[in-house]
Write an enzyme that holds these catalytic residues in place. Structure first.
Site, PDB file in Angstrom:
ATOM      1  N   HIS A  43      16.847  -1.893  -3.924  1.00 24.25           N
ATOM      2  CA  HIS A  43      16.058  -1.830  -5.166  1.00 24.25           C
ATOM      3  C   HIS A  43      14.774  -2.637  -5.034  1.00 24.25           C
ATOM      4  O   HIS A  43      14.795  -3.872  -5.014  1.00 24.25           O
ATOM      5  CB  HIS A  43      16.896  -2.341  -6.357  1.00 24.25           C
ATOM      6  CG  HIS A  43      16.099  -2.428  -7.612  1.00 24.25           C
ATOM      7  ND1 HIS A  43      16.129  -3.508  -8.458  1.00 24.25           N
ATOM      8  CD2 HIS A  43      15.193  -1.556  -8.158  1.00 24.25           C
ATOM      9  CE1 HIS A  43      15.299  -3.304  -9.456  1.00 24.25           C
ATOM     10  NE2 HIS A  43      14.722  -2.132  -9.298  1.00 24.25           N
TER      11      HIS A  43
ATOM     12  N   GLU B 142      16.401  -6.022  -3.950  1.00 20.16           N
ATOM     13  CA  GLU B 142      17.832  -6.262  -4.135  1.00 20.16           C
ATOM     14  C   GLU B 142      18.593  -5.316  -3.202  1.00 20.16           C
ATOM     15  O   GLU B 142      18.368  -4.107  -3.222  1.00 20.16           O
ATOM     16  CB  GLU B 142      18.231  -6.011  -5.590  1.00 20.16           C
ATOM     17  CG  GLU B 142      17.816  -7.160  -6.500  1.00 20.16           C
ATOM     18  CD  GLU B 142      18.011  -6.846  -7.974  1.00 20.16           C
ATOM     19  OE1 GLU B 142      18.643  -7.657  -8.661  1.00 20.16           O
ATOM     20  OE2 GLU B 142      17.513  -5.801  -8.435  1.00 20.16           O
TER      21      GLU B 142
ATOM     22  N   ASN C 249      17.118  -6.763 -13.410  1.00 19.95           N
ATOM     23  CA  ASN C 249      16.883  -6.029 -14.653  1.00 19.95           C
ATOM     24  C   ASN C 249      17.890  -6.405 -15.732  1.00 19.95           C
ATOM     25  O   ASN C 249      17.605  -6.284 -16.917  1.00 19.95           O
ATOM     26  CB  ASN C 249      16.894  -4.520 -14.394  1.00 19.95           C
ATOM     27  CG  ASN C 249      15.558  -4.074 -13.811  1.00 19.95           C
ATOM     28  OD1 ASN C 249      14.567  -4.798 -13.891  1.00 19.95           O
ATOM     29  ND2 ASN C 249      15.521  -2.900 -13.223  1.00 19.95           N
TER      30      ASN C 249
ATOM     31  N   SER D 105      17.302   1.493 -10.204  1.00 18.30           N
ATOM     32  CA  SER D 105      17.167   0.140 -10.731  1.00 18.30           C
ATOM     33  C   SER D 105      18.307  -0.204 -11.678  1.00 18.30           C
ATOM     34  O   SER D 105      18.446  -1.352 -12.063  1.00 18.30           O
ATOM     35  CB  SER D 105      15.820  -0.029 -11.433  1.00 18.30           C
ATOM     36  OG  SER D 105      15.649   0.975 -12.395  1.00 18.30           O
TER      37      SER D 105
END
Ligand code: 3H9
Length: 701
Positions: free
Chosen positions: A444, A456, A494, A423
């Protein structure tokens, strides 16, 4: 065309074919109308006109007694043409077309295969009878676009299936199967087997039958009492700020409480008003963004590797969630763990997810067994020998991931695609030393992976077109939304989440309470407030990320989070985090102890104050918009709408705002820049907003 007609202008012929979206033919006394407007037979202007013309033609024809409305291609009519909604409505309007068909001298039969949605179902309600293929689905998805049915659906549906059922259909936006539609009375019959044969014999049988009463001329004589307030409260709770479901409730209420013509007027006015609303524009933006994300232009025509068996490395929360969604999509799964105990716990966890679904009636016990039969647990990398693609989902430790890929690549085929679910680590570093780097990729998933729709897709330096196309195809097969991200700390999602948490912590230091910030963000439309969400996910993951960043000599500001983690307050799992959770309760209780820590940190840190006129939610969101602009500038995201999709599908942002950047644009980018500068001056945000200023100058991203 014959050779003799070679002189005919070909381009004119093609244009003529394109506008022939409605064809008519005759089969004895049956007139057949076929809509052919690929891909989903949306009710564009030419279709509406064609339907009116067909009604005229068959009403004039003494040899025709009944009219069959069918569609070419894979579906019946999927509704109004959404791409027309950004322009003023043009005649003929759909309500008039439905009314013309409803009052046609020759009764119409809707023959539904595929999906009858929105305006498509409204048109079917204008027909005297409705017949559906067993695989068909029917519904009013308008609320998902911030709308209500605007061509008589709200007024006619309660007259056919009752107010309570119509209310559920229209306010939820969820379609029903043909069988359920039959049970509700929405269709008259369901055809199992050959649909064309079935519909012709249905039509022949109706030749001698009396036409049923016209729906919009039916009065509702008795309606079982409905507690409208209770319905409103329950819809409001689920809608989380979306307005359309509540407006749909008003339209259904009108349908059963005022004369039908007034109800039709209310419905149409509501539809036209909502069509212009910010929420509907946002939801339409998301509708098209989702479809564009599924098929990026640069992968058009790229060859994909066929994938049947997928290896998953790591049987923790992430790995088991990924295994579940792979099984749901029909892939065979090989689950690798390093010890028997952890592997068994992982398999048990997968089983418990399926059993919970079975308990809620979402799958049968037989399906649970079948899903589990397709997961093979293994304890050594040689178990990965026959996998087509491997997804690694272990602890965020660079060395561990590198050694796993080295080992796996020794055992699997040399073209097995290798994907990491990291991540925030640099996937180029993870795959260093692996042979055939063209098969490497980041995928991800968001947690919980079996629920969240975002994946992702992170190309590495070596990722080939084939590998990228296969990654996209896998995500599509999982019915998730793929968004490409470049490599950076945290990728798109993130990285933005980090800003959200940073801002929330700054606001605490500025004197706001955790519960106030959480409430403000929920009122903005987030599924959870930032502190509640951290307590649910666990504070340790972000702490590890901060530690890694500090190792890279980056400055990380999280004084309160750091202290909570030092004290072992990791969230719900330790019964204490930003809130207290006494006795294992999941309800957040404000913590005096955390308040004390905040006070101590306030005394130590230079803290800003929230300027008058700015809301808590703005102090959180606007710096995120700024970071998103930076992400675009760096090319980490390919488009603003990709960032919107990341926030909606991975981080619980409200769909009805259209995503972070669409919402900022709707609110005015000049205003966003102005407020950000105020936040900067107040010490509550940092970072220049040059990219945002450039976007403001252009008026868009
Ligand atoms: C309405 O009806 C209002 C009325 O009450 C009142 C009017 C007065 N229009 O999803 P897919 C395109 S509101 C224009 O990938 P699937 C879509 O963009 C409408 N375009 O296929 C895509 O284009 P591209 C209520 C549409 O097989 C292509 O078709 N109706 C429309 O996975 C294929 O779509 C809805 O909300 C449209 N209505 O799923 C239904 N629909 O190839 C919306 C699709 O260029 N549609 N496109 O990317 C759906 O839910 C799905 O498309 C459907 C097929 C289930 C039908």
């Amino acid at each position: 065309m014959s050779k003799a007609s070679g002189s005919v202008d070909q381009s004119k012929f093609i244009i003529w074919l394109k506008i022939m979206t409605v064809r008519i033919e005759r089969n004895g006394k049956i007139g057949i109308v076929t809509v052919g407007n690929p891909p989903v037979n949306a009710l564009s202007r030419s279709v509406r006109q064609g339907l009116l013309d067909a009604a005229e033609e068959f009403d004039r024809d003494p040899d025709i007694s009944i009219v069959l409305l069918t569609c070419a291609g894979r579906t019946f009519i999927a509704g109004a043409d959404i791409s027309e909604f950004d322009r003023p409505p043009v005649e003929p309007h759909l309500p008039d077309v439905v009314r013309r068909i409803e009052t046609a001298e020759k009764p119409w039969i809707a023959a539904i295969h595929g999906a009858a949605l929105g305006g498509g179902l409204e048109l079917a309600l204008g027909c005297a009878w409705r017949l559906a293929a067993a695989s068909a689905s029917l519904g009013f998805p308008e609320v998902n676009l911030g709308l209500v049915p605007g061509a008589g659906g709200c007024a006619r549906a309660p007259r056919l299936i009752g107010a309570e059922q119509a209310l559920e259909l229209v306010t939820s936006g969820r379609p029903v199967s043909a069988l359920k539609a039959r049970e509700l009375g929405l269709v008259d019959a369901v055809v199992e087997g050959d649909f064309r044969k079935g519909l012709l014999s249905f039509a022949r049988a109706k030749l001698d039958e009396k036409r049923p009463i016209i729906l919009s001329e039916t009065s509702i004589e008795y309606v079982a009492p409905i507690d409208w307030n209770a319905k409103e409260n329950s819809i409001k709770k689920k809608a989380r700020g979306a307005i359309a479901p509540l407006r749909a409730l008003e339209c259904i209420k009108a349908a059963v409480t005022v004369p039908v013509n007034d109800a039709l007027d209310i419905e149409r006015e509501t539809f036209l008003e909502l069509r212009e609303s910010a929420q509907s524009r946002a939801l339409r933006h998301v509708f098209f963004a989702e479809r564009n994300a599924l098929k990026p232009d640069d992968l058009k025509g790229a060859i994909q590797k066929p994938v049947k068996t997928v290896g998953v490395v790591g049987a923790g929360t992430m790995g088991t969630g990924i295994a579940c969604c792979l099984r749901d999509a029909g892939f065979q799964v090989v689950l690798l763990e390093r010890d028997r105990e952890t592997l068994d716990a992982g398999l048990k966890h997968i089983q418990s997810i399926y059993e919970a679904a079975a308990k809620r009636g979402r799958m049968t016990e037989a399906a649970v067994l079948a899903r589990m039969a397709g997961v093979r647990g293994v304890l050594s990398a040689d178990g990965m020998a026959d996998t087509d693609l491997v997804i690694e989902a272990v602890f965020e430790d660079l060395d561990l991931k590198r050694s796993i890929f080295k080992e796996i690549s020794d055992h699997c085929h040399e073209d097995t695609i290798l994907a990491t679910n990291t991540s925030y680590l640099d996937s180029d570093l993870i795959f260093e030393g692996v042979t055939n780097q063209d098969r490497t990729l980041g995928l991800h998933f968001c947690s919980p992976a079996n629920v969240m729709k975002l994946v992702e897709v992170v190309p590495t330096r070596g990722t080939s077109r084939k590998t990228a196309a296969t990654g996209y195809a896998l995500v599509r097969a999982l019915r998730k939304i793929p968004v490409r991200s470049g490599i950076c700390d945290g990728f798109i999602g993130n990285r933005l989440l980090k800003i959200l948490r940073l801002q929330a912590e700054k606001l605490l230091l500025a004197g706001a309470k955790a519960s106030e910030i959480d409430s403000a963000m929920k009122a903005y439309g987030l599924a959870m407030g930032p502190f509640e969400a951290q307590d649910l996910a666990g504070l340790d993951v972000a702490a590890m990320q901060r530690a890694a960043a500090r190792e890279r000599r980056e400055t990380v500001f999280a004084p309160i989070s750091d202290r909570l983690v030092e004290e072992g307050r990791l969230g719900q799992k330790s019964r204490a985090g930003w809130y207290d959770y006494p006795d294992g309760s999941r309800l957040p209780n404000p913590s005096n102890h955390v308040q004390q820590i905040v006070a101590e940190e306030q005394a130590r840190c230079a803290t800003g104050t929230l300027p008058a006129g700015l809301a808590l939610a703005e102090a959180v969101i606007l710096p995120m918009v700024n970071e998103a602009a930076q992400i675009l500038e760096e090319g980490v995201a390919s488009s603003a709408s990709d960032i919107d999709l990341v926030m909606i599908h991975g981080y619980g942002h409200p769909r009805w705002r259209g995503g972070l950047l669409f919402d900022a644009e709707q609110n005015g980018l000049d205003d966003t820049v102005r407020k950000l500068e105020i936040l900067n001056a107040a010490g509550l945000a940092d970072g220049p907003c040059e990219r945002l200023k450039a976007a403001a100058k252009m008026g868009h991203f």
